[in-house]
Enzyme design. Sequence first.
Site, PDB file in Angstrom:
ATOM      1  N   LYS A 179       0.861  -1.182   0.000  1.00 43.79           N
ATOM      2  CA  LYS A 179       0.000   0.000   0.000  1.00 43.79           C
ATOM      3  C   LYS A 179       0.896   1.230   0.000  1.00 43.79           C
ATOM      4  CE  LYS A 179      -1.818   2.928   2.169  1.00 43.79           C
ATOM      5  NZ  LYS A 179      -1.761   4.430   2.002  1.00 43.79           N
ATOM      6  N   GLY A 231       6.255   5.272   8.693  1.00 41.80           N
ATOM      7  CA  GLY A 231       5.442   6.479   8.627  1.00 41.80           C
ATOM      8  C   GLY A 231       5.476   7.232   9.933  1.00 41.80           C
ATOM      9  N   ALA A 235       0.349   7.419  13.333  1.00 43.19           N
ATOM     10  CA  ALA A 235      -0.174   6.271  12.599  1.00 43.19           C
ATOM     11  C   ALA A 235       0.413   4.978  13.123  1.00 43.19           C
ATOM     12  CB  ALA A 235       0.118   6.429  11.107  1.00 43.19           C
ATOM     13  N   GLY A 236       1.689   5.011  13.477  1.00 43.13           N
ATOM     14  CA  GLY A 236       2.340   3.820  14.005  1.00 43.13           C
ATOM     15  C   GLY A 236       1.733   3.355  15.310  1.00 43.13           C
ATOM     16  N   GLU A 253       8.709   1.470  11.669  1.00 37.26           N
ATOM     17  CA  GLU A 253       9.807   2.439  11.593  1.00 37.26           C
ATOM     18  C   GLU A 253       9.154   3.805  11.518  1.00 37.26           C
ATOM     19  OE1 GLU A 253      11.947   5.207  10.492  1.00 37.26           O
ATOM     20  OE2 GLU A 253      12.145   4.228   8.537  1.00 37.26           O
ATOM     21  N   CYS A 287      13.805  10.464   7.895  1.00 35.26           N
ATOM     22  CA  CYS A 287      13.477  10.179   9.298  1.00 35.26           C
ATOM     23  C   CYS A 287      14.677  10.207  10.234  1.00 35.26           C
ATOM     24  CB  CYS A 287      12.766   8.825   9.400  1.00 35.26           C
ATOM     25  SG  CYS A 287      13.661   7.474   8.597  1.00 35.26           S
ATOM     26  N   GLU A 386       9.007  16.413  15.515  1.00 35.64           N
ATOM     27  CA  GLU A 386       9.526  16.128  14.180  1.00 35.64           C
ATOM     28  C   GLU A 386       8.835  17.040  13.167  1.00 35.64           C
ATOM     29  OE1 GLU A 386      10.646  12.244  11.576  1.00 35.64           O
ATOM     30  OE2 GLU A 386       8.587  12.334  12.329  1.00 35.64           O
TER      31      GLU A 386
END
Length: 481
Positions: A179, A231, A235-236, A253, A287, A386
């Site tokens: 996806k 991501g 969301a993680g 990650e 990242c 971030e």
Amino acid sequence: MDHVYGRLFLGGDWVEPVTTSTITVVSAGTEAPIGQVPEAAPGDVDTAVAAARRAFDDPRGWASWEPAARAAAMHRLADEIDSRRTEFVRRVSLQNGMPVSIGTQTEGVYPAKLLRYYADLISTQPVEHTRRSMVSGNTLVRREPLGVVAAIVPWNFPQSLLSFKLAPALASGCTVVVKPAPETVLDSFLLAEAVEAAGLPAGVVNIVTGGREIGSYLVIHPGVDKVAFTGSEAAGRSIAQRCGELLRPVTLELGGKSAGIVLDDVDIAAVARDWFGAFLLNQGQTCYISTRILAPAGRYDEIVDAVTSMAARLRIGDPLDPKTLIGPLVSARQRDRVEDYIAKGIAEGGRVTTGGKRPEHLSRGWYVEPTVFADLGNDATVAREEIFGPVLTVIRYRDEDDAVRLANDSTYGLGGTVWTSDPTRGLDIARRVRTGSFGVNGFTLDPGAPFGGVKASGLGRELGPEGLSAYQQLKSIYLPA
């Protein structure tokens, strides 16, 4: 529009989607539409997962192939990807603004390199071995593939980060439903063409498109055995919660706010040439880069000037120009987010030494100048959160212990660097910083070494032999004496 697709790649074939909904891809550099693909519906995800399930469960299917046979197929796929390398780099650059000077070294290299690396690894790794039992007899320990993998990838390095998942998953014998992020879907259709040309069995690789809703549906799908996600932290956390409820293995990650520790003995002229890659790579949309620059109080002004000079000299412009080092951000929304953070930094007393604006010579595209803040502490918003944009904050520290304390004073722990004239001293610092990866006088992501984060930067590791283990499960078979 140059790239228009009307079908999805599911079960080894190009299939009519369930609905007529589409995703229009817009160029980050020109703001013009450049492509269109179908937007998958839950029914398309069902088709993809069912195809992956059949390919995995087939007694003669991908999971049952001898490692040498899977390795040969992976080498064919690597060759097909290599033959499309220039187009992969171009499509990624058009979509997310990554300069081709960066894409040529990342999107044009990592996918084929990792497929070949893991193909060679499974050719030498034994599938099973026998141990003498601590009680009696022997135990046969087998490595077996986990099953159907949902690989959900972001827009910043779409093909590289997909290969972190796809290559070890295929090597282990898993089948995959990919996806991609909606901002970068055109390169995934090019990948589908490579998979088809390489002759991988039907259902081994499937691609569904869409936003968060489709990703969420894929994560909890009953036919999925493992989730691999790169991501945002938010969301993680959501994915981790759902996978925890399902007792479903997951690799995450996530974000980072890494520190670049400049020691008081540093020879700035010797190391500054490597600061761009460590601090601002891909417009800061990377990242692991070091966006908090920790500078000793005695040399603070000198280091601020050096970081400012580095950032101010970077060429901003068309990402397709090989001389460009700073391209546009991926979207208008991302540019707004970065500009909001710059405003917060100024409101909290930060001094902008360079940047802070949109470049005047570029009227189209989502550009923000590389921006450096001075005179802020580690508690400033721009030092805590971030940003995912070209924004650096230079922070004072008293001594080495204070530098390590500041580096560790973060909810994240993904990357980091130290800059020094004494590599032994730098290695000592590296061992003390709580993070998943670190570099002394530079940082290079090594495909043969584990990569991942601690704290809010994620769970598990990708790359290296450890990355293969993430797609395998162990079975013990007792054998009487």
